[in-house]
Design a protein around this motif. Structure first.
Motif, PDB file in Angstrom:
ATOM      1  N   GLY A  90      -8.644  66.298  13.485  1.00 19.95           N
ATOM      2  CA  GLY A  90      -8.573  65.376  12.364  1.00 19.95           C
ATOM      3  C   GLY A  90      -9.846  65.359  11.534  1.00 19.95           C
ATOM      4  O   GLY A  90      -9.806  65.366  10.292  1.00 19.95           O
TER       5      GLY A  90
ATOM      6  N   GLN B 291      -7.724  55.962   6.130  1.00 20.45           N
ATOM      7  CA  GLN B 291      -7.770  57.356   5.694  1.00 20.45           C
ATOM      8  C   GLN B 291      -8.135  57.485   4.221  1.00 20.45           C
ATOM      9  O   GLN B 291      -8.887  58.397   3.831  1.00 20.45           O
TER      10      GLN B 291
ATOM     11  N   LEU C 180     -10.838  59.729  14.558  1.00 18.75           N
ATOM     12  CA  LEU C 180      -9.969  60.886  14.450  1.00 18.75           C
ATOM     13  C   LEU C 180     -10.217  61.840  15.614  1.00 18.75           C
ATOM     14  O   LEU C 180     -11.276  61.810  16.248  1.00 18.75           O
TER      15      LEU C 180
END
Length: 280
Positions: free
Chosen positions: A201, A136, A197
């Motif tokens: 996301g 991330q 994701l």
């Protein structure tokens, strides 16, 4: 699954055994002749570029251009400038041949998270099959760099793996991170830390950096299915790839293992393409 580009290492991991068993999946497929390594294939890339609408007068930056398949389409639009950003020289021979035909195009050997290019000097930034393979923090760094490069109203076009929502996502189980069982399984077989994701996301990631979603599309993730290989590579390219796989037992075992992993998780994995616009 990423092309052999951006900041993802390309070489064998150094463990014992045949190199075909140790290479990261994208690099193994590239050495076997697989040129298109986008999760949604060329068809989704074409839809993405149509939505992003590169045109004459645009200043374009592409992260992780690989062997130049997408660059060819972008340069056909006759942009004012085109800059390919890729820290890995291994796949650059084919790309260099593409860029050599266009005097306004050049390659910058830099990381997508730190391009060194001027702020606000791009109308379109394109990145495919790269964000999914980073954690991330790195995702944030790359998207922040794309947003920095774009002028007001500039477009950011991405094509990535999508984690399809299922009972696990709805129950609050970790999704897309190291604890996600789908991410763990895919990462184990391709030997890259895959962290796709969900739709939400991806939207949250882009919006956090001042980008507004203007277009989204989805496709199945069928990277190693024969029909997709022929569609992406053409008859000659696909035949060459399958012959190379058949002749190399360690590579064949690895490719079949990757395909099985993708098939086993086909309900939880897909491909997503998004065009986002930088707010004024």
């Amino acid at each position: 699954m990423s092309e052999p580009t951006t900041s993802i290492p390309l070489r064998p991991t150094g463990r014992r055994g045949p190199p075909e068993q140790q290479m990261q999946g994208h690099w193994l497929l590239a050495t076997l002749g697989k040129r298109v390594l986008r999760p949604g294939g060329l068809a989704l890339t074409r839809r993405l570029l149509q939505a992003a609408a590169p045109g004459a007068g645009d200043r374009i930056v592409e992260f992780g251009p690989g062997v130049g398949r997408t660059a060819t389409v972008l340069l056909a639009a006759e942009p004012t400038t085109y800059v390919a950003v890729d820290p890995n020289p291994e796949g650059s021979a084919a790309l260099t041949a593409v860029l050599a035909r266009h005097p306004q195009a050049r390659l910058e050997v830099r990381d997508a998270a730190d391009t060194g290019l001027p702020t606000g000097q791009a109308d379109l930034v394109v990145g495919e099959a790269m964000l999914s393979m980073h954690d991330q923090k790195t995702k944030d760094s790359i998207v922040a760099e794309a947003a920095r490069l774009l002028g007001p109203g500039g477009r950011y076009a991405i094509h990535e793996l999508e984690r399809i929502e299922d009972a696990g996502t709805r129950s609050g189980a970790p999704v897309g991170g190291p604890g996600d069982p789908v991410s763990r399984e895919i990462s184990r077989t391709i030997k890259v830390g895959a962290r796709p994701l969900t739709l939400q996301g991806w939207q949250t990631l882009l919006e956090a950096h001042g980008l507004e979603i203007v277009w989204t599309a989805h496709a199945p993730m069928r990277l190693l299915e024969p029909t997709r290989v022929f569609a992406d590579e053409g008859v000659i390219g696909a035949t060459r790839f399958f012959v190379n796989v058949a002749r190399n037992k360690p590579a064949r075992e690895r490719v079949l293992a990757m395909r099985k992993s993708f098939r086993d998780n086909r309900a939880q994995l897909g491909a997503i393409a998004i065009v986002a616009r930088r707010r004024a």
